[in-house]
Design an enzyme around this catalytic site. Structure first.
Site, PDB file in Angstrom:
ATOM      1  N   ASN A   9       0.861  -1.188   0.000  1.00 59.53           N
ATOM      2  CA  ASN A   9       0.000   0.000   0.000  1.00 59.53           C
ATOM      3  C   ASN A   9       0.891   1.229   0.000  1.00 59.53           C
ATOM      4  O   ASN A   9       1.534   1.541   0.996  1.00 59.53           O
ATOM      5  CB  ASN A   9      -0.894  -0.021   1.250  1.00 59.53           C
ATOM      6  CG  ASN A   9      -1.713   1.251   1.364  1.00 59.53           C
ATOM      7  OD1 ASN A   9      -1.906   1.961   0.378  1.00 59.53           O
ATOM      8  ND2 ASN A   9      -2.180   1.550   2.564  1.00 59.53           N
ATOM      9  N   TRP A  10       0.918   1.895  -1.129  1.00 56.14           N
ATOM     10  CA  TRP A  10       1.868   3.008  -1.275  1.00 56.14           C
ATOM     11  C   TRP A  10       1.385   4.308  -0.646  1.00 56.14           C
ATOM     12  O   TRP A  10       2.136   5.280  -0.566  1.00 56.14           O
ATOM     13  CB  TRP A  10       2.178   3.228  -2.757  1.00 56.14           C
ATOM     14  CG  TRP A  10       3.104   2.178  -3.307  1.00 56.14           C
ATOM     15  CD1 TRP A  10       3.681   1.147  -2.612  1.00 56.14           C
ATOM     16  CD2 TRP A  10       3.571   2.069  -4.648  1.00 56.14           C
ATOM     17  NE1 TRP A  10       4.476   0.410  -3.445  1.00 56.14           N
ATOM     18  CE2 TRP A  10       4.430   0.945  -4.699  1.00 56.14           C
ATOM     19  CE3 TRP A  10       3.355   2.806  -5.816  1.00 56.14           C
ATOM     20  CZ2 TRP A  10       5.072   0.552  -5.875  1.00 56.14           C
ATOM     21  CZ3 TRP A  10       3.986   2.411  -6.984  1.00 56.14           C
ATOM     22  CH2 TRP A  10       4.834   1.299  -7.008  1.00 56.14           C
ATOM     23  N   LYS A  11       0.133   4.374  -0.276  1.00 60.17           N
ATOM     24  CA  LYS A  11      -0.386   5.602   0.346  1.00 60.17           C
ATOM     25  C   LYS A  11      -0.089   6.797  -0.580  1.00 60.17           C
ATOM     26  O   LYS A  11      -0.126   6.642  -1.794  1.00 60.17           O
ATOM     27  CB  LYS A  11       0.209   5.778   1.748  1.00 60.17           C
ATOM     28  CG  LYS A  11       0.094   4.486   2.568  1.00 60.17           C
ATOM     29  CD  LYS A  11       0.473   4.648   3.994  1.00 60.17           C
ATOM     30  CE  LYS A  11       0.365   3.284   4.687  1.00 60.17           C
ATOM     31  NZ  LYS A  11       0.448   3.361   6.134  1.00 60.17           N
ATOM     32  N   HIS A  95      -9.217   1.666   5.124  1.00 56.56           N
ATOM     33  CA  HIS A  95      -7.886   1.767   5.742  1.00 56.56           C
ATOM     34  C   HIS A  95      -7.967   2.734   6.923  1.00 56.56           C
ATOM     35  O   HIS A  95      -8.688   3.732   6.870  1.00 56.56           O
ATOM     36  CB  HIS A  95      -6.862   2.257   4.718  1.00 56.56           C
ATOM     37  CG  HIS A  95      -5.470   2.175   5.253  1.00 56.56           C
ATOM     38  ND1 HIS A  95      -4.951   3.140   6.091  1.00 56.56           N
ATOM     39  CD2 HIS A  95      -4.505   1.235   5.122  1.00 56.56           C
ATOM     40  CE1 HIS A  95      -3.719   2.788   6.437  1.00 56.56           C
ATOM     41  NE2 HIS A  95      -3.420   1.633   5.853  1.00 56.56           N
ATOM     42  N   GLU A  97      -6.169   5.043   7.957  1.00 56.86           N
ATOM     43  CA  GLU A  97      -5.909   6.463   7.674  1.00 56.86           C
ATOM     44  C   GLU A  97      -7.140   7.121   7.074  1.00 56.86           C
ATOM     45  O   GLU A  97      -7.408   8.299   7.309  1.00 56.86           O
ATOM     46  CB  GLU A  97      -4.680   6.583   6.758  1.00 56.86           C
ATOM     47  CG  GLU A  97      -3.393   6.304   7.532  1.00 56.86           C
ATOM     48  CD  GLU A  97      -2.291   5.646   6.737  1.00 56.86           C
ATOM     49  OE1 GLU A  97      -2.321   5.696   5.497  1.00 56.86           O
ATOM     50  OE2 GLU A  97      -1.390   5.046   7.368  1.00 56.86           O
ATOM     51  N   GLU A 165      -5.345  -4.731  10.636  1.00 56.84           N
ATOM     52  CA  GLU A 165      -4.265  -3.770  10.842  1.00 56.84           C
ATOM     53  C   GLU A 165      -4.517  -2.986  12.127  1.00 56.84           C
ATOM     54  O   GLU A 165      -5.294  -2.019  12.110  1.00 56.84           O
ATOM     55  CB  GLU A 165      -4.199  -2.790   9.671  1.00 56.84           C
ATOM     56  CG  GLU A 165      -3.909  -3.434   8.333  1.00 56.84           C
ATOM     57  CD  GLU A 165      -3.285  -2.429   7.374  1.00 56.84           C
ATOM     58  OE1 GLU A 165      -2.191  -2.703   6.890  1.00 56.84           O
ATOM     59  OE2 GLU A 165      -3.887  -1.372   7.134  1.00 56.84           O
ATOM     60  N   GLY A 171       2.820   2.142  10.632  1.00 59.20           N
ATOM     61  CA  GLY A 171       3.814   3.204  10.468  1.00 59.20           C
ATOM     62  C   GLY A 171       4.557   3.555  11.740  1.00 59.20           C
ATOM     63  O   GLY A 171       5.256   4.564  11.809  1.00 59.20           O
ATOM     64  N   SER A 211       3.535  -2.233  10.227  1.00 64.07           N
ATOM     65  CA  SER A 211       4.984  -2.348  10.428  1.00 64.07           C
ATOM     66  C   SER A 211       5.539  -3.717  10.044  1.00 64.07           C
ATOM     67  O   SER A 211       6.445  -4.246  10.694  1.00 64.07           O
ATOM     68  CB  SER A 211       5.364  -1.992  11.872  1.00 64.07           C
ATOM     69  OG  SER A 211       5.057  -0.630  12.129  1.00 64.07           O
ATOM     70  N   GLY A 232       3.020  -1.166   4.093  1.00 63.66           N
ATOM     71  CA  GLY A 232       3.195   0.212   3.658  1.00 63.66           C
ATOM     72  C   GLY A 232       4.650   0.491   3.334  1.00 63.66           C
ATOM     73  O   GLY A 232       5.149   0.179   2.247  1.00 63.66           O
ATOM     74  N   GLY A 233       5.363   1.072   4.299  1.00 66.52           N
ATOM     75  CA  GLY A 233       6.730   1.555   4.102  1.00 66.52           C
ATOM     76  C   GLY A 233       7.666   0.565   3.409  1.00 66.52           C
ATOM     77  O   GLY A 233       8.414   0.946   2.502  1.00 66.52           O
TER      78      GLY A 233
HETATM   79  P1  PGA Z   1       3.169   0.178   7.394  1.00 70.85           P
HETATM   80  O1  PGA Z   1       1.702   0.463   6.809  1.00 70.85           O
HETATM   81  O2  PGA Z   1       3.618  -1.147   6.852  1.00 70.85           O
HETATM   82  O3  PGA Z   1       4.019   1.317   6.922  1.00 70.85           O
HETATM   83  O4  PGA Z   1       3.025   0.132   8.890  1.00 70.85           O
HETATM   84  C1  PGA Z   1       0.788  -0.576   6.699  1.00 70.85           C
HETATM   85  C2  PGA Z   1      -0.517  -0.077   6.116  1.00 70.85           C
HETATM   86  O5  PGA Z   1      -0.909   1.052   6.413  1.00 70.85           O
HETATM   87  O6  PGA Z   1      -1.190  -0.799   5.365  1.00 70.85           O
END
Ligand code: PGA
Length: 248
Positions: A9-11, A95, A97, A165, A171, A211, A232-233
């Site tokens: 997930n590149w956000k 998600h 966010e 999640e 993050g 994470s 994500g990251g």
């Molecule tokens: P993260 O993000 O791996 O950077 O913690 C995960 C996500 O939001 O799907």
């Protein structure tokens, strides 16, 4: 046997140029994934979706969000019909966010899931508790409401993936232990079993996210109810993405 699934997930990261660079370098990823029988993909920003498809059509592509109505006076929104001009096969829904910054609720998630199903698109439905809810021992109550309300009137689980999640792990570098993640993922499967029956529950893929890094991804995959990861990251560079696949 459920196939493993890894979604990056590149956000709000990567310009079209940066996405092109990733896609051009990503053939090692799709080749290794085929070898290991793993499904892999990314949810880039809307503007980069066609770029990825052009330079590596073997990656599964999804949107990060969508509106549930076909069109109208909703400034800044993108409808499912518009997304269907692009080679996506699914969308993330709910998600954390989006829930936190854009007031997404279980009810709005439900509308999106129903609309995506109507358009024969897949869904990765994200659920998970906040730190406060975790500390108060409310995790399962929160997740149950997210499932019950988010999946209201959804006839079947075909093409639906659930991602657990925990908000406190996204993050933050504080990934949930594999035991915590398994406990909740098993709870999710049991809930889905109650709602949709054994066959659907045994088939549905449940991901852990929060994470996830090359060093910890393998732990999650050893657990019986975790079928992959939403990352994500660590999904942003080809090198790191490659290490995730290698370690799955
Ligand atoms: P993260 O993000 O791996 O950077 O913690 C995960 C996500 O939001 O799907």
């Amino acid at each position: 046997m459920r196939r493993k699934l890894l979604i990056g997930n590149w956000k709000m990261n990567k310009t079209r140029g940066e996405a092109e660079e990733f896609a051009r370098g990503s053939h090692v990823l799709t080749a290794l994934a085929v070898k290991k029988n793993i499904d892999i993909g990314v949810t880039p920003p809307f503007l980069a979706i066609d770029v990825i498809a052009k330079y590596n059509p073997k990656l599964i592509l999804g949107a990060q969000n969508c509106h549930y109505l076909p069109k109208g006076a909703y400034t800044g929104e993108v409808s499912i019909e518009m997304l269907q001009d692009l080679p996506i096969t699914m969308s993330l829904v709910g998600h954390s966010e989006r829930r936190t910054y854009y007031n997404e609720t279980n009810e709005s998630c439900n509308k999106k899931i129903l609309a995506l199903k109507d358009h024969s698109l897949g869904v990765i439905y994200c659920v998970g508790e906040t730190l406060d809810q975790f500390e108060k021992g409310l995790t399962k109550e929160v997740v149950k409401a997210q499932l019950d309300e988010g999946l209201k009137d959804v006839a079947d689980l075909d093409n639906i993936v659930v991602a657990y999640e925990p908000v406190w792990s996204i993050g933050t570098g504080k990934n949930a232990s594999k035991e915590i993640a398994e406990d909740v993922c098993k709870f999710i499967r049991d809930e889905l079993r109650a709602l949709y029956g054994d066959k659907a529950a045994d088939k549905v893929r449940i991901l852990y996210g929060g994470s996830v890094k090359p060093v910890n991804i393998h732990d999650y995959l050893t657990m019986p109810d975790i079928d992959g990861a939403l990352v994500g990251g660590a999904s942003l560079s080809v090198d790191s993405y490659l290490q995730l696949i290698e370690n799955m």
